[in-house]
Write a protein that holds these residues in place. Structure first.
Motif, PDB file in Angstrom:
ATOM      1  N   LEU A  40      18.220 -19.298   8.851  1.00  0.00           N
ATOM      2  CA  LEU A  40      18.415 -19.346  10.296  1.00  0.00           C
ATOM      3  C   LEU A  40      17.297 -20.136  10.950  1.00  0.00           C
ATOM      4  O   LEU A  40      16.144 -20.076  10.538  1.00  0.00           O
ATOM      5  CB  LEU A  40      18.473 -17.921  10.872  1.00  0.00           C
ATOM      6  CG  LEU A  40      19.568 -17.014  10.282  1.00  0.00           C
ATOM      7  CD1 LEU A  40      19.482 -15.615  10.878  1.00  0.00           C
ATOM      8  CD2 LEU A  40      20.952 -17.607  10.520  1.00  0.00           C
ATOM      9  N   ALA A  41      17.653 -20.852  12.014  1.00  0.00           N
ATOM     10  CA  ALA A  41      16.667 -21.722  12.676  1.00  0.00           C
ATOM     11  C   ALA A  41      15.655 -20.907  13.474  1.00  0.00           C
ATOM     12  O   ALA A  41      14.476 -21.269  13.544  1.00  0.00           O
ATOM     13  CB  ALA A  41      17.393 -22.713  13.590  1.00  0.00           C
ATOM     14  N   ASP A  42      16.088 -19.819  14.086  1.00  0.00           N
ATOM     15  CA  ASP A  42      15.200 -19.015  14.925  1.00  0.00           C
ATOM     16  C   ASP A  42      14.559 -17.917  14.078  1.00  0.00           C
ATOM     17  O   ASP A  42      15.263 -17.040  13.560  1.00  0.00           O
ATOM     18  CB  ASP A  42      15.997 -18.387  16.067  1.00  0.00           C
ATOM     19  CG  ASP A  42      15.108 -17.626  17.045  1.00  0.00           C
ATOM     20  OD1 ASP A  42      13.867 -17.701  16.885  1.00  0.00           O
ATOM     21  OD2 ASP A  42      15.640 -16.959  17.943  1.00  0.00           O
ATOM     22  N   PRO A  43      13.237 -17.928  13.894  1.00  0.00           N
ATOM     23  CA  PRO A  43      12.588 -16.888  13.081  1.00  0.00           C
ATOM     24  C   PRO A  43      12.798 -15.484  13.633  1.00  0.00           C
ATOM     25  O   PRO A  43      12.942 -14.529  12.861  1.00  0.00           O
ATOM     26  CB  PRO A  43      11.109 -17.289  13.109  1.00  0.00           C
ATOM     27  CG  PRO A  43      11.096 -18.733  13.455  1.00  0.00           C
ATOM     28  CD  PRO A  43      12.274 -18.943  14.338  1.00  0.00           C
ATOM     29  N   HIS A  44      12.805 -15.341  14.963  1.00  0.00           N
ATOM     30  CA  HIS A  44      13.001 -14.012  15.553  1.00  0.00           C
ATOM     31  C   HIS A  44      14.386 -13.474  15.206  1.00  0.00           C
ATOM     32  O   HIS A  44      14.540 -12.283  14.873  1.00  0.00           O
ATOM     33  CB  HIS A  44      12.830 -14.106  17.072  1.00  0.00           C
ATOM     34  CG  HIS A  44      13.012 -12.794  17.769  1.00  0.00           C
ATOM     35  ND1 HIS A  44      12.144 -11.730  17.600  1.00  0.00           N
ATOM     36  CD2 HIS A  44      13.992 -12.369  18.630  1.00  0.00           C
ATOM     37  CE1 HIS A  44      12.566 -10.701  18.329  1.00  0.00           C
ATOM     38  NE2 HIS A  44      13.676 -11.073  18.961  1.00  0.00           N
ATOM     39  N   THR A  45      15.393 -14.339  15.284  1.00  0.00           N
ATOM     40  CA  THR A  45      16.744 -13.915  14.908  1.00  0.00           C
ATOM     41  C   THR A  45      16.803 -13.539  13.427  1.00  0.00           C
ATOM     42  O   THR A  45      17.458 -12.566  13.050  1.00  0.00           O
ATOM     43  CB  THR A  45      17.749 -15.038  15.198  1.00  0.00           C
ATOM     44  OG1 THR A  45      17.678 -15.389  16.591  1.00  0.00           O
ATOM     45  CG2 THR A  45      19.163 -14.607  14.853  1.00  0.00           C
ATOM     46  N   GLY A  46      16.090 -14.290  12.600  1.00  0.00           N
ATOM     47  CA  GLY A  46      16.056 -13.967  11.180  1.00  0.00           C
ATOM     48  C   GLY A  46      15.449 -12.598  10.913  1.00  0.00           C
ATOM     49  O   GLY A  46      15.931 -11.848  10.051  1.00  0.00           O
ATOM     50  N   GLU A  47      14.393 -12.264  11.666  1.00  0.00           N
ATOM     51  CA  GLU A  47      13.783 -10.944  11.490  1.00  0.00           C
ATOM     52  C   GLU A  47      14.741  -9.836  11.904  1.00  0.00           C
ATOM     53  O   GLU A  47      14.816  -8.782  11.249  1.00  0.00           O
ATOM     54  CB  GLU A  47      12.495 -10.861  12.308  1.00  0.00           C
ATOM     55  CG  GLU A  47      11.386 -11.764  11.782  1.00  0.00           C
ATOM     56  CD  GLU A  47      10.153 -11.717  12.670  1.00  0.00           C
ATOM     57  OE1 GLU A  47      10.218 -11.033  13.723  1.00  0.00           O
ATOM     58  OE2 GLU A  47       9.145 -12.356  12.329  1.00  0.00           O
ATOM     59  N   LEU A  48      15.467 -10.043  12.991  1.00  0.00           N
ATOM     60  CA  LEU A  48      16.437  -9.043  13.425  1.00  0.00           C
ATOM     61  C   LEU A  48      17.550  -8.864  12.396  1.00  0.00           C
ATOM     62  O   LEU A  48      17.979  -7.735  12.125  1.00  0.00           O
ATOM     63  CB  LEU A  48      17.030  -9.448  14.782  1.00  0.00           C
ATOM     64  CG  LEU A  48      16.074  -9.432  15.978  1.00  0.00           C
ATOM     65  CD1 LEU A  48      16.784  -9.919  17.238  1.00  0.00           C
ATOM     66  CD2 LEU A  48      15.524  -8.028  16.206  1.00  0.00           C
ATOM     67  N   VAL A  49      18.020  -9.967  11.830  1.00  0.00           N
ATOM     68  CA  VAL A  49      19.070  -9.887  10.807  1.00  0.00           C
ATOM     69  C   VAL A  49      18.558  -9.142   9.583  1.00  0.00           C
ATOM     70  O   VAL A  49      19.242  -8.270   9.023  1.00  0.00           O
ATOM     71  CB  VAL A  49      19.553 -11.297  10.424  1.00  0.00           C
ATOM     72  CG1 VAL A  49      20.473 -11.240   9.203  1.00  0.00           C
ATOM     73  CG2 VAL A  49      20.269 -11.946  11.599  1.00  0.00           C
ATOM     74  N   ARG A  50      17.338  -9.445   9.159  1.00  0.00           N
ATOM     75  CA  ARG A  50      16.748  -8.758   8.011  1.00  0.00           C
ATOM     76  C   ARG A  50      16.632  -7.259   8.256  1.00  0.00           C
ATOM     77  O   ARG A  50      17.031  -6.443   7.423  1.00  0.00           O
ATOM     78  CB  ARG A  50      15.376  -9.347   7.717  1.00  0.00           C
ATOM     79  CG  ARG A  50      14.638  -8.690   6.548  1.00  0.00           C
ATOM     80  CD  ARG A  50      13.158  -8.999   6.645  1.00  0.00           C
ATOM     81  NE  ARG A  50      12.583  -8.463   7.879  1.00  0.00           N
ATOM     82  CZ  ARG A  50      11.418  -8.831   8.387  1.00  0.00           C
ATOM     83  NH1 ARG A  50      10.706  -9.762   7.788  1.00  0.00           N
ATOM     84  NH2 ARG A  50      10.972  -8.284   9.502  1.00  0.00           N
ATOM     85  N   ASP A  51      16.094  -6.893   9.427  1.00  0.00           N
ATOM     86  CA  ASP A  51      15.952  -5.472   9.749  1.00  0.00           C
ATOM     87  C   ASP A  51      17.302  -4.783   9.841  1.00  0.00           C
ATOM     88  O   ASP A  51      17.447  -3.611   9.471  1.00  0.00           O
ATOM     89  CB  ASP A  51      15.182  -5.305  11.056  1.00  0.00           C
ATOM     90  CG  ASP A  51      13.740  -5.807  10.957  1.00  0.00           C
ATOM     91  OD1 ASP A  51      13.276  -6.012   9.814  1.00  0.00           O
ATOM     92  OD2 ASP A  51      13.099  -5.994  12.004  1.00  0.00           O
TER      93      ASP A  51
END
Length: 309
Positions: A40-51
């Protein structure tokens, strides 16, 4: 490997088959949590998806254990079961000690008396958390699991250890993060002793300890059917002190939290003196009898051996 061991036990095999879909599903989600966020391009979105993936794994594992029930499950060795989880808890407590060292960062910063004092207080706090579980609750819960039989033993092992240990370990990790932030602040060059702990440090530190104690209380309630009111009062006191700790110096906040936990240990040592003594006598008698049986069983190796001239 588990299926191979149970291949000749149809009841246990069916129980394993009920758990298999969740095992495959959780493994796939964990792999996705490791791989998808990086795409994912947005790191914050990636963290939310991971969590989100992790949260689904936890919910699915808890739900599957309840839906699958205890039929076909077995806890052959209560000793091995409890020892395994207690060791995991010890590892989490050791992580808090490691966090103290990481927070002080002694290799990269000059050693100060503030860092030494805070590190010593944090280690005392970690020791009290160890004491509050392993002094009474841990040994008594192990005996309770030994005494349970059949489905009651499986349900007790699932609820008290597989379910309630995970929140306790999680809160120890949060406490470790709070301790690391506190030590990191006090280890800065020329730290201000009046500076309070900013950001999430105080909620992590105080909230982690309070939730750890609450989880241990639930473990005690599930295994022993008892509740220690001193611990309930300590949890409420720690939560009430969070706003105060956010306004006082960081070292004072750490000392305040440690004082509450040490005071709780002192109260339990005095109030529960008879119970602690009876528990230690029971544990000593159990271990002594177990060692006698082991010696008798191993003696056959010598009894069956022909005499050597």
């Amino acid at each position: 490997m588990y299926w191979h061991v149970l291949r000749d036990q149809p009841v246990e095999n069916r129980h394993l088959m009920r758990l298999t879909p969740e095992l495959v599903f959780s493994t796939a989600l964990l792999l996705a949590a490791a791989l998808v966020p990086h795409q994912l391009a947005d790191p914050h979105t990636g963290e939310l998806v991971r969590d989100g993936f992790w949260a689904v794994v936890v919910v699915s594992q808890y739900a599957t254990g309840l839906l699958a029930g205890t039929g076909g499950g077995e806890v052959a060795s209560a000793e091995h079961w409890t020892e395994r989880y207690d060791l995991i808890l010890m590892i989490a407590l050791g992580e808090s000690v490691i966090s103290v060292g990481v927070g002080t960062n002694l290799a990269g910063r000059p050693l100060s008396w503030q860092a030494i004092t805070a590190a010593g207080v944090a280690i005392v706090l970690a020791a009290t958390l160890w004491w509050l579980h392993f002094d009474v609750v841990g040994p008594a819960a192990r005996i309770a699991l030994h005494a349970a039989q059949g489905r009651a033993r499986v349900a007790l092992a699932r609820d008290a250890y597989a379910y309630l240990f995970l929140p306790m370990i999680t809160k120890l990790i949060l406490f470790s993060l709070g301790a690391e932030q506190t030590l990191n602040l006090l280890s800065e060059p020329h730290p201000s002793l009046a500076e309070p702990l900013r950001g999430p440090g105080v909620p992590l530190l105080f909230g982690g300890v309070a939730c750890y104690l609450a989880g241990d209380m639930l473990l005690q309630l599930r295994t022993l059917r008892t509740l220690t009111w001193a611990r309930a009062g300590a949890v409420l006191l720690i939560l009430a002190l969070v706003p105060v700790a956010g306004r006082i110096p960081a070292l004072a906040a750490l000392v305040l939290l440690t004082g509450v936990c040490v005071g709780l240990v002192a109260v339990e040592v005095v109030v529960m003196a008879d119970s602690r003594r009876a528990l230690r006598q029971a544990v000593f008698a159990e271990r002594t009898a177990h060692e006698v049986r082991e010696v008798e069983w191993r003696q056959r190796w010598h009894d069956d051996r022909p005499d050597e001239e």
